[in-house]
Design a protein around this motif. Structure first.
Motif: not given
Length: 191
Positions: A38-40, A90-92, A120-122, A128-129
């Motif tokens: 999880v990133t924020a 959230v990245h699985l 950096t995304g929306p 994560l790439d």
């Protein structure tokens, strides 16, 4: 004498005993969990940094509306940022991403800097790439639960990565689901 539901008959249940922290952990080590990160983004009006953490407690909650959840200790260094984050990702993780999971579980380091493979995304969330799948979510609710908080979020955007097997955590080790001849699937230790 009939045992009441709140007083188990120990003679009939010799494998059961009162729950303490060690027993609780021992039971849940036997549950296989998918691994996610999880990133924020950091809060723009404060000194809170962008963060990322490994979560094996990630799960879907509702289909209508779509909701997901994960649990986080209030003592986590990531909690102040997550608490204020309006959006998160959230990245699985998939097979071969054990080191990614370890990086985002390491305390006391800038995990995003150490990982390095993100953009950096929306909504400003770190993405994560590589991931088996990912969701960009809006935080909906924080539910206090003991020494943790259950974070409930609404997925707004989703993406599916390369077709690969999921990374699973079981008995303190990373594993994956692997098809074997004559069976549908089996757990295979990978690290």
């Amino acid at each position: 004498m009939v045992a009441r539901p709140d007083q188990p008959d120990a003679a009939r249940q010799p494998d059961l005993r009162p729950v303490d922290a060690d027993l609780f952990r021992a039971v849940f080590r036997r549950q296989a969990s998918t691994v996610s990160v999880v990133t924020a983004a950091g809060a723009g009006d404060s000194d809170l940094p962008a963060v990322g953490l490994t979560a094996t407690s990630f799960t879907s909650v509702s289909l209508q509306p779509p909701l997901v959840s994960f649990c986080l200790s209030r003592r986590s260094s990531c909690w102040p940022t997550i608490e204020r984050a309006e959006h998160l990702a959230v990245h699985l993780l998939g097979e071969g991403q054990e080191e990614v999971s370890r990086t985002f579980a390491t305390p006391g380091v800038d995990r995003l800097a150490r990982h390095g493979q993100w953009h950096t995304g929306p909504y400003g969330v770190p993405l994560l790439d590589r991931a088996l799948g990912r969701l960009v979510c809006r935080t909906v609710q924080h539910v206090p639960a003991g020494d943790h908080v259950v974070v409930i979020a609404e997925p707004l955007l989703a993406g599916v990565g390369a077709e690969t097997r999921p990374l699973v955590y079981h008995q303190g080790r990373y594993t994956t689901v692997a098809a074997t001849p004559g069976t549908e699937a089996a757990l295979r230790t990978v690290a």
